[in-house]
Structures are given as C-alpha cells and as structure tokens.
Design a protein around this motif. Structure first.
Motif, mmCIF file in Angstrom:
data_model
loop_
_atom_site.group_PDB
_atom_site.id
_atom_site.type_symbol
_atom_site.label_atom_id
_atom_site.label_comp_id
_atom_site.label_asym_id
_atom_site.label_seq_id
_atom_site.Cartn_x
_atom_site.Cartn_y
_atom_site.Cartn_z
ATOM 1 N N LYS A 1 6.798 5.151 10.991
ATOM 2 C CA LYS A 1 7.950 5.826 10.391
ATOM 3 C C LYS A 1 7.919 7.317 10.734
ATOM 4 O O LYS A 1 8.949 7.913 11.030
ATOM 5 N N ASP A 2 6.730 7.924 10.675
ATOM 6 C CA ASP A 2 6.570 9.355 10.963
ATOM 7 C C ASP A 2 5.348 9.527 11.863
ATOM 8 O O ASP A 2 4.226 9.671 11.372
ATOM 9 N N ILE A 3 5.559 9.512 13.166
ATOM 10 C CA ILE A 3 4.441 9.558 14.111
ATOM 11 C C ILE A 3 3.674 10.874 14.024
ATOM 12 O O ILE A 3 2.448 10.894 14.155
ATOM 13 N N SER B 1 12.535 -1.101 5.758
ATOM 14 C CA SER B 1 12.611 -0.652 4.364
ATOM 15 C C SER B 1 12.001 0.735 4.250
ATOM 16 O O SER B 1 11.051 1.056 4.973
ATOM 17 N N PRO B 2 12.490 1.548 3.328
ATOM 18 C CA PRO B 2 12.000 2.929 3.220
ATOM 19 C C PRO B 2 10.505 3.047 2.922
ATOM 20 O O PRO B 2 9.864 4.003 3.354
ATOM 21 N N GLN B 3 9.915 2.082 2.219
ATOM 22 C CA GLN B 3 8.495 2.169 1.870
ATOM 23 C C GLN B 3 7.575 1.793 3.029
ATOM 24 O O GLN B 3 6.377 2.050 2.978
ATOM 25 N N LEU B 4 8.113 1.192 4.080
ATOM 26 C CA LEU B 4 7.295 0.784 5.219
ATOM 27 C C LEU B 4 6.962 1.985 6.092
ATOM 28 O O LEU B 4 7.847 2.741 6.486
ATOM 29 N N ALA C 1 0.844 -1.201 0.000
ATOM 30 C CA ALA C 1 0.000 0.000 0.000
ATOM 31 C C ALA C 1 0.877 1.248 0.000
ATOM 32 O O ALA C 1 1.984 1.251 0.534
ATOM 33 N N GLU C 2 0.352 2.311 -0.575
ATOM 34 C CA GLU C 2 1.109 3.558 -0.721
ATOM 35 C C GLU C 2 1.068 4.452 0.518
ATOM 36 O O GLU C 2 1.967 5.258 0.717
ATOM 37 N N ASP C 3 0.011 4.315 1.341
ATOM 38 C CA ASP C 3 -0.133 5.214 2.483
ATOM 39 C C ASP C 3 -0.318 4.426 3.770
ATOM 40 O O ASP C 3 -0.493 3.207 3.758
ATOM 41 N N VAL C 4 -0.298 5.140 4.894
ATOM 42 C CA VAL C 4 -0.369 4.474 6.193
ATOM 43 C C VAL C 4 -1.733 3.833 6.430
ATOM 44 O O VAL C 4 -1.820 2.804 7.110
#
Length: 170
Positions: free
Chosen positions: A122-124, A156-159, A86-89
């Motif tokens: 990854k970005d809270i 991984s960066p996409q996670l 998936a592309e988003d959280v």
C-alpha cells in the motif's frame, strides 16, 4: 509416430495403466495426493510425450469468485494472499506468508520450489524495509524466486501487503 499405450497423467508424468500410481504419489501429502488423483485423466501419449493434464483448483470455498491455488502442468499458481487481521505490515506479511506456506503445502510443494513472486504494498516508501525483513527471514536462501515489488491501492483500506507466488511441483 505415436505410442499406443494408455497412460494416466500424474504430476506431469505419463504412467502406464499397468504401473501403480501409488509409487509416484508417496511423496505427496494426503490432500495433494487426492488432488493429483482427481486431476489424473486417461490420455494418449505421443512419441514426444506431449500431453496436457487436468486443472486442479484448491481453496474455492474461501472466496466464491476465485481459487486460492490452481495446479496445472506441474506448476502451482497462488492467488494474491492478504491479511486484514494484523495492524502493521510486519504482522500482515507474516500472516500472508503463513497462508502461502499452507496453500503450497496443500498443493504438494513448498517455498523451496518458488518460481515467481509479486508483492504489492500500500505504501512502498513506508513499508518496504519492514516487509522485506520478514520476507528475507521466510524465504529459502538457496532457492530464491524472481520477484517484483510495487506500490498499489489494495482491495480494502486496512490491507498493507498482498503477495502472489507460483511454484513448481517438481
């Protein structure tokens, strides 16, 4: 003193060899029943019924260095679940929670028996609200686990999110 009966450990219960284990296993799905039977081992009961059972590992074919779930003494431990598709959280969280449901089901339990959860984002600052909405829609409102959520660099960066849970079989 200790009792002299031989027992088989099933779902953290001592079942004497004269009893039919199938009676206790009716509530398990076929995969969980197989795992529990594989984990059952002869043991000696003590008067306090303290005993250990074997460890069952599930999902070992997904990633070679780890199990997706481990069952021990009536507790199911899931590894951290991620989704890179998936592309988003929101999408990743939904997919991760579907994996959690899958592995809990294979182990013979479900989200109503969650004990703990750990969530890494990854970005809270950016993703907490959206992840939390998905979590709140998914969680059993009458059986909420303890939870910790933190920001972390993921594998991984996409996670964007990783979720790990423990649950009871009882």
């Amino acid at each position: 003193g200790s009792c002299d009966l031989t027992c088989v450990i099933i779902n953290n219960h001592c079942v004497t060899t004269s009893e039919s284990p199938n009676i206790m296993l009716r509530s398990f799905n076929p995969i969980a029943r197989k795992a529990v039977l594989a984990a059952s081992a002869p043991a000696r009961c003590t008067s306090a019924h303290r005993f250990s059972s074997n460890i069952v590992r599930l999902g070992t074919d997904v990633l070679p260095p780890m199990s997706q779930a481990v069952v021990h003494n009536g507790i199911v431990y899931l590894s951290g679940q991620v989704d890179g598709t998936a592309e988003d959280v929101v999408g990743q969280t939904k997919n991760v929670l579907a994996k959690v449901d899958k592995y809990l089901g294979e182990a013979g339990t479900d989200k109503s028996k969650l004990l703990t959860s750990t969530i890494w984002l990854k970005d809270i600052g950016k993703d907490f609200g959206a992840m939390n909405e998905v979590w709140n829609a998914w969680i059993d409102p009458d059986n909420k686990p303890v939870r910790a959520t933190t920001e972390a660099s993921l594998a991984s960066p996409q996670l964007l999110v990783e979720i790990q849970v423990t649950a009871s079989l009882d």
